[in-house]
Design an enzyme around this catalytic site. Structure first.
Site, short mmCIF file in Angstrom:
data_model
loop_
_atom_site.label_atom_id
_atom_site.label_comp_id
_atom_site.label_asym_id
_atom_site.label_seq_id
_atom_site.Cartn_x
_atom_site.Cartn_y
_atom_site.Cartn_z
N ARG A 165 -36.15 -47.60 7.30
CA ARG A 165 -37.34 -47.08 6.62
C ARG A 165 -37.57 -47.62 5.20
NH1 ARG A 165 -38.81 -41.15 8.87
NH2 ARG A 165 -40.84 -42.15 8.88
N LYS A 221 -49.72 -33.35 11.98
CA LYS A 221 -48.73 -33.45 10.90
C LYS A 221 -48.93 -34.73 10.10
CE LYS A 221 -44.28 -35.23 11.46
NZ LYS A 221 -44.00 -36.23 10.45
N ASN A 222 -49.03 -35.86 10.80
CA ASN A 222 -49.03 -37.12 10.07
C ASN A 222 -50.35 -37.39 9.34
OD1 ASN A 222 -46.40 -37.50 10.69
ND2 ASN A 222 -46.74 -38.96 12.37
N ASP A 236 -43.74 -42.01 18.48
CA ASP A 236 -43.40 -40.59 18.32
C ASP A 236 -43.38 -39.83 19.65
OD1 ASP A 236 -43.26 -41.15 15.66
OD2 ASP A 236 -45.25 -40.37 15.18
N CYS A 284 -36.96 -38.32 8.72
CA CYS A 284 -36.01 -38.40 9.84
C CYS A 284 -35.19 -39.67 9.76
CB CYS A 284 -36.77 -38.40 11.17
SG CYS A 284 -37.41 -36.79 11.63
N ARG A 309 -40.22 -28.98 11.33
CA ARG A 309 -40.94 -29.81 10.38
C ARG A 309 -42.28 -30.25 10.94
NH1 ARG A 309 -38.21 -34.86 9.27
NH2 ARG A 309 -40.34 -35.17 8.60
N ARG A 358 -40.64 -37.67 4.37
CA ARG A 358 -41.05 -39.05 4.13
C ARG A 358 -42.33 -39.11 3.30
NH1 ARG A 358 -37.98 -42.90 3.93
NH2 ARG A 358 -39.01 -44.88 3.93
N ILE A 406 -40.59 -49.85 17.25
CA ILE A 406 -40.95 -49.57 15.84
C ILE A 406 -39.73 -49.20 15.01
CG2 ILE A 406 -42.44 -48.21 14.30
CD1 ILE A 406 -44.11 -49.79 16.30
#
Ligand code: EPU
Length: 417
Positions: A121, A22-23, A304, A116, A396, A92, A326
């Site tokens: 952020r 995904k990222n 994550d 999220c 997602r 994002r 984080i």
């Protein structure tokens, strides 16, 4: 609105195949519009974050075709357009269009990105990077307008090795005049994948995967192809589920080196697993040792995976400490795990987890993507029925999670309410 319903305590046997990351794909898609021609992206996961990006591509007049797991993009008629709030706040990664449109048109207008709710952020590091390249930024209540007469290469020192800022600056600098060096760059495997696409398109990027990335600006980019790397977080999530319930559960198509810290932790805890090339075979261990987990930037323990990992720690025999460094707000799942019978004392970014505790089914809510994955793991080991609300968060980022888990023996379904 959808709900996931799980009848727990079913062993997991068979094979789960890991999809594209995904990222990675959420940055590859915006980066691809830099090409004046066609880009083919393979191993694209079927997740709702990609659907949100396709909507933005349509707005920008990019021709997109998706067949199976292959996306074909043609940006020859790309036009600049304001990215409205209803699209920018779906995820994002909409912010990667900032770097891409700025590079292409020297102007970008978009509303604040979504994502999220796991912390404040900010995107100050992205914006400082664009400014260093020569851009001017105007921020109103909920919109950014970024313009530049020309983008010029620069030495950019990131205060924090931000994944998003590293990628966004790399994208923007690709078509800048002269050389950009990003110091204290993030080193995630996904960043290497984005640099690979940009280089395949004709960019001149070296050092991706290290803390210093050099981008020599080029004038134009051409047709290219790239394969999305396997999702190390999806793999890690299923590995943790295998540690909890595996009966020869095979996780296939992953890159073990991307999950080396997780695997070391599992070994320390006494998880029964065997590595076999790009596969891992897991069996539920009789007894697990407690351990301490601290999430940090790559290649350290990934933030994550912190939430799914905390479920495994509830089954370890003794006290485990968990620290999230984080994000400020990644303990949303703890309240629900405790409702299910866990013994977790959490304060801000620290948690003390005492195990082992038997979990029982409850009606609970996914507060964010990885919290949702953690609650699925908890539901799988709980006695009785678990009902998870707000599972759109989970969809997602985890492709076909219901099919993947039911194919290996889980009693799990998704229903519309
Ligand atoms: N930060 C700033 N200023 C910035 C950018 C970041 O202060 O301009 C701070 C953040 O507030 C945070 C830290 O730096 O405290 C890390 O942020 P980073 O920029 O590295 O994260 P990101 O790019 O927003 C990506 C992933 C996240 C993952 C983090 C860290 C995407 C789309 N998201 O976010 O993934 O947690 O890197 O590895 O790539 C997830 O998949 O569940 C997820 C949240």
């Amino acid at each position: 609105m959808k709900q996931i319903i799980i009848e727990g305590n079913k062993p997991l046997s068979g094979t789960i195949k890991i999809g594209g990351a995904k990222n990675s794909v959420v940055a590859l898609i915006p980066a691809a519009i830099l090409s004046s021609g066609k880009v083919k992206i393979t191993n694209v996961p079927s997740i709702s974050d990609c659907d949100a990006l396709f909507e933005i591509l349509h707005l920008l007049n990019v021709n997109v075709e998706m067949q199976e797991n292959v996306v074909l993009m043609d940006s020859k008629d790309l036009k600049n357009a304001l990215i409205p709030e209803n699209l920018s706040n779906k995820l994002r990664a909409s912010y990667y269009f900032m770097g891409a449109l700025l590079a292409k048109f020297k102007k970008v207008e978009m509303y604040f990105p979504g994502g999220c709710n796991i912390g404040s952020r900010p995107i100050d590091l992205h914006l400082k990077g664009f400014e260093a390249l020569g851009a001017k930024i105007k921020k109103t209540k909920s919109k950014y307008t970024i313009t530049a007469e020309e983008l010029k290469g620069a030495d950019i020192y990131l205060e924090f090795a931000s994944v998003g800022a590293t990628i966004n600056i790399m994208i923007a600098a690709t078509l800048a005049k002269g050389t950009t060096v990003i110091h204290n760059a993030a080193r995630e495997a996904e960043i290497v994948n984005i640099a690979e696409l940009l280089n395949n398109m004709g960019a001149k990027i070296s050092g991706a995967g290290s803390d210093e990335i050099t981008i020599k600006g080029v004038k134009k980019l051409h047709n290219a192809e790239v394969k999305v790397i396997p999702d190390r977080i999806e793999a890690g999530t299923y590995i943790i589920m295998g540690a909890l319930l595996g009966n020869n559960l095979v996780i296939e198509g992953m890159v073990p080196e991307h999950n080396i810290v997780l695997l070391n932790k599992l070994q320390e805890m006494g998880v029964d697993f065997k590595l076999d090339n790009q596969r891992i075979i897991l069996n539920r261990a009789k007894k697990l040792k407690p351990t301490n987990v601290r999430t940090v930037t790559y290649p350290g323990f990934p933030t994550d995976l912190g939430q799914p990992m905390s479920v495994l720690l509830t089954q370890a025999d003794g006290i485990s400490m968990f620290e999230e460094t984080i994000w400020e707000n990644r303990m949303g799942h703890v309240k629900y795990l405790n409702m299910m019978g866990a013994n977790i004392v959490a304060e801000r970014q620290h948690a003390t987890i005492t195990g082992p505790t038997k979990l029982h089914g409850e009606e609970i809510t996914a507060t964010d993507l990885r919290a949702g994955a953690a609650l699925v793991a908890a539901g799988l080991i709980a006695d009785g029925t678990t009902i998870i609300h707000d599972v759109e968060h989970i969809l997602r980022g985890y492709e076909r999670i219901i099919n993947k888990l039911s194919d290996v023996g889980a009693n799990i379904k998704i229903v519309d309410i």
